[in-house]
Enzyme design. Structure first.
Site, PDB file in Angstrom:
ATOM      1  N   ASP A  89      15.314  59.344  63.943  1.00  9.85           N
ATOM      2  CA  ASP A  89      15.838  60.706  63.842  1.00  9.85           C
ATOM      3  C   ASP A  89      17.300  60.708  64.295  1.00  9.85           C
ATOM      4  O   ASP A  89      17.877  59.655  64.558  1.00  9.85           O
ATOM      5  CB  ASP A  89      14.989  61.687  64.670  1.00  9.85           C
ATOM      6  CG  ASP A  89      15.011  61.323  66.157  1.00  9.85           C
ATOM      7  OD1 ASP A  89      15.775  60.396  66.535  1.00  9.85           O
ATOM      8  OD2 ASP A  89      14.277  61.953  66.929  1.00  9.85           O
ATOM      9  N   ASP A 146      18.821  61.760  67.047  1.00 10.25           N
ATOM     10  CA  ASP A 146      19.052  61.222  68.378  1.00 10.25           C
ATOM     11  C   ASP A 146      18.946  59.711  68.385  1.00 10.25           C
ATOM     12  O   ASP A 146      19.751  59.017  68.988  1.00 10.25           O
ATOM     13  CB  ASP A 146      18.005  61.779  69.357  1.00 10.25           C
ATOM     14  CG  ASP A 146      18.525  63.030  70.042  1.00 10.25           C
ATOM     15  OD1 ASP A 146      19.672  63.418  69.735  1.00 10.25           O
ATOM     16  OD2 ASP A 146      17.774  63.602  70.856  1.00 10.25           O
ATOM     17  N   GLU A 193      14.366  52.390  72.782  1.00  8.70           N
ATOM     18  CA  GLU A 193      14.712  53.713  73.298  1.00  8.70           C
ATOM     19  C   GLU A 193      13.507  54.307  74.041  1.00  8.70           C
ATOM     20  O   GLU A 193      12.453  54.514  73.448  1.00  8.70           O
ATOM     21  CB  GLU A 193      15.098  54.603  72.113  1.00  8.70           C
ATOM     22  CG  GLU A 193      15.206  56.070  72.425  1.00  8.70           C
ATOM     23  CD  GLU A 193      15.405  56.912  71.154  1.00  8.70           C
ATOM     24  OE1 GLU A 193      15.413  56.338  70.041  1.00  8.70           O
ATOM     25  OE2 GLU A 193      15.549  58.131  71.298  1.00  8.70           O
ATOM     26  N   ASP A 207      14.193  55.732  67.617  1.00  9.39           N
ATOM     27  CA  ASP A 207      13.490  56.667  66.745  1.00  9.39           C
ATOM     28  C   ASP A 207      14.241  56.858  65.430  1.00  9.39           C
ATOM     29  O   ASP A 207      15.458  56.734  65.385  1.00  9.39           O
ATOM     30  CB  ASP A 207      13.384  58.054  67.425  1.00  9.39           C
ATOM     31  CG  ASP A 207      12.401  58.010  68.587  1.00  9.39           C
ATOM     32  OD1 ASP A 207      11.591  57.066  68.638  1.00  9.39           O
ATOM     33  OD2 ASP A 207      12.463  58.922  69.438  1.00  9.39           O
TER      34      ASP A 207
END
Ligand code: 0RA
Length: 654
Positions: free
Chosen positions: A517, A519, A437, A515
């Protein structure tokens, strides 16, 4: 060993003396994978299905309507049904009780059931004796003829004879077993996996109540986690469940039910506004992932009947291009369930039906019932034909876009995408590609990697949501094109994904790295959806993985430790505390990959010696399909509920 050889063993053990009978079950312990698929978590869960299938057979014979499964605290299992109870009388040939024969002789399950043929019976149809052989302890408790009978076994061998231990005014069978930890490399049951199979069985066999409870999980009031499944309308309910978050084109699914040339056929289907095809086929309650003759018959009947109707209606007269078979199935959700007395399973995973006679039966059933439905429901018929025309038009546009892309690629003659940092190794089996990403994390990964076998492809921001995009948009998307090109697979249609040319695949580990998280996990889900819809074979072959970067780095003095969970964080803080104080402990929460330097990223997330990779698998195709359409669809509430209930992916057990 071939099926034939297995049958020979069971035949001879059935007719001959005890020693050979024992040899039958010895074979199961020696080569468990041959009988239940594997000795991993899949095989472990298979044991439960094998026992439940016997109860389902009893229900299909009309004698049972309730089946309960309990996961106990020690990960042993109880399956209870209210059928007639396994017969306990003397079995003359074996000179022992019928119960003992069922429990200790390979394939003996249906031998006394003369009238009805056995249709259910697990992926391998091996019977409950296999479960017995692979359990350290198994007990059978039978309520029958006013009594309670009991027999206990260990690794398939009886401990004592059949005893009467009480009186009863009920009938039924209770099997309790504890899987053998020396056989299975995983002995912890997953509630969601069993639960979703029972749900599927409830839809496939209307009228049966199936319950699962988990004694390992109690709420604050001491109530154990329980789910009950019951379907009144069978496949129609199944379709409505699968399409819950899709926009339907007809009020009610089309339902086809009957028997043709002695083969019971049940089909339900519904069109929706999506662009994907969701066909799920079953033979004797087993999901035939690889399709086969029943699916081929369905496709044939559907295409021919709809084509005839469309031409007759004049609606397609002005089309300047052909309608292909795929166009009739875009936005179609359908379940095809057949019962076959002697199924022949073929294919890599033995989930492809080979019986040629089934094709014609399903084809004829679809042709007759669907033609009738279209005549009787002209409004719905027009809606379907319009959807097919839309699909054909979009496919035509997509083909043009694809050709343009491929021509461009040939002209630029680059071969591989410019953003790909390839590895030097050429053997795909040894090569890995990280899909990362963001360009910045991609840069770090390029520095941190072992360039011999690790390739890096950075992906910019969110990739296209393939659940909602038309096909030509997908082929025009640069990130998606880069992925196809880097992997060495030519851009195809969703349909082609069933026949990807895996020989050209350039990496056998495709690792999604995002990541840690919200997102990041959304991007991972988008990518998984993409693989699921367009390169399903990659997941089925076990090539797709999710990298797991750590959540925390905890330091004190010169001590430092990475943590992957809240529990680990708490434990580490406790360990690093001195005299009950946390002074001097520094906790860093990693929100993004970008917060790590190249060394840290290598050490924690990319070094094969230490990294944790989660393999993406599909346990339950229909359920995966529903979840993806829900996660990627328009309706927010079900998605929020799902995400709140499932920390990570439930059945797409990444
Ligand atoms: C053979 C014959 C009969 C019942 C069963 C098998 C039977 C097997 C299982 C396995 C789990 N639950 C089951 N329930 C029944 C019926 C014989 C008779 O009563 O006529």
């Amino acid at each position: 060993m071939t099926t034939e050889e297995k049958n020979n063993i069971s035949k001879s053990s059935y007719n001959e003396n005890n020693i050979q009978v024992l040899e039958g079950l010895e074979a199961v312990r020696k080569r468990p994978a041959m009988y239940i698929g594997d000795v991993s978590t899949r095989g472990l869960h298979h044991l439960v299905y094998e026992v439940v299938d016997n109860s389902i057979d009893e229900a299909l014979a009309g004698y049972c309507d309730t089946i309960d499964v309990v996961i106990h605290e020690d990960n042993s299992i109880t399956v209870t049904d209210n059928g007639r109870g396994i017969p306990t009388g003397m079995h003359e040939k074996e000179n022992k009780s019928a119960l003992e024969v069922v429990m200790t002789v390979l394939h003996a399950g249906g031998k006394f059931d003369k009238g009805s043929y056995k249709v259910s019976g697990g992926l391998h149809g091996v019977g409950v004796s296999c479960v017995n052989a692979l359990s350290t302890q198994l007990t059978a408790t039978i309520h029958r003829e006013g009594k309670v009978f009991f027999q206990e076994y260990s690794i398939g061998k009886p401990i004592g004879g059949v005893k009467v231990i009480g009186e009863s005014d009920k009938t039924g069978t209770i099997i309790h077993f504890k899987p053998d930890g020396s056989i299975f490399n995983e002995t912890v049951y997953n509630f969601d996996v069993l639960s979703s199979r029972l749900r599927e069985l409830a839809f496939l066999n209307k009228g049966i109540t199936l319950t699962i409870s988990d004694e390992r999980e109690k709420d604050d009031n001491g109530n154990i986690r329980t789910k009950t499944y019951f379907s009144e309308n069978g496949l129609i309910d199944f379709i409505n469940y699968l399409d819950e978050t899709r926009e339907k084109l007809m009020t009610d699914p089309i339902s086809i039910e009957g028997e043709k040339n002695g083969i019971p056929v049940e089909i339900a289907m519904q069109y929706n506004t999506s662009f994907s095809e969701n066909l799920h086929s079953y033979v004797n309650n087993i999901n035939t992932h690889e399709g086969g003759t029943h699916l081929a018959g369905f496709r044939r009947g559907l295409t021919r009947t709809l084509k005839t109707y469309a031409e007759k209606s004049g609606m397609t007269a002005k089309l300047k291009f052909d309608i292909s078979g795929d166009d009739f199935r875009e936005g179609l959700t359908a379940i095809i369930s057949v019962k076959v007395a002697e199924p022949q399973f073929e294919g890599q995973t033995k989930t492809k039906l080979g019986n040629s006679e089934v094709m014609g039966s399903v084809d004829q059933m679809v042709s007759e019932h669907l033609a009738y439905y279209l005549e009787e429901n002209p409004k719905e018929a027009r809606t379907i034909v319009n959807k097919v025309i839309l699909a054909a038009t979009a496919r035509h546009a997509a083909r043009k876009a694809r050709e343009l892309v491929q021509r461009k690629n040939i002209l630029s003659n680059t071969g591989l995408p410019g953003k790909l940092a390839d590895c030097s190794e050429k053997d795909p089996a040894l090569c890995e590609i990280y899909l990362v990403e963001g360009d910045s994390a991609g840069g770090t990964a390029k520095q941190g990697r072992d360039r011999k076998f690790q390739a890096i492809l950075p992906l910019r921001g969110k990739i296209l949501n393939v659940e909602k995009a038309m096909q030509h948009k997908i082929f025009e998307n640069e990130e998606i094109r880069n992925m196809f090109t880097a992997l060495g697979i030519s851009i195809g249609t969703a349909e082609d994904s069933k026949a990807l040319n895996l020989e050209k695949l350039r990496y056998h580990k495709i690792i999604i790295m995002t990541d840690a998280d919200v997102d990041g996990s959304h991007i991972a889900t988008l990518l998984l959806t993409f693989f699921y819809r367009y390169m399903k074979e990659l997941i089925e072959n076990g090539y797709v993985y999710i990298a797991t970067p750590p959540l925390y780095l905890i330091k004190k003095g010169n001590k430092e430790r990475y943590c992957w969970s809240e529990d680990e964080r708490k434990q580490t803080v406790q360990e690093f505390s001195e005299n009950g104080t946390e002074k001097g402990i520094h906790i860093q929460r990693y929100k993004g990959l970008g917060e790590m330097n190249a060394d840290q990223l290598w050490n924690t997330t990319m070094d094969p010696q230490y990294r944790i990779l989660r393999q993406a698998t599909i346990d339950n195709g229909a359920e995966a399909d529903r979840i993806f359409s829900m996660l990627m669809g328009d309706e927010v509430p079900p998605r929020r509920e799902f995400i709140e209930q499932n920390a990570k992916y439930a059945n797409i057990d990444a």
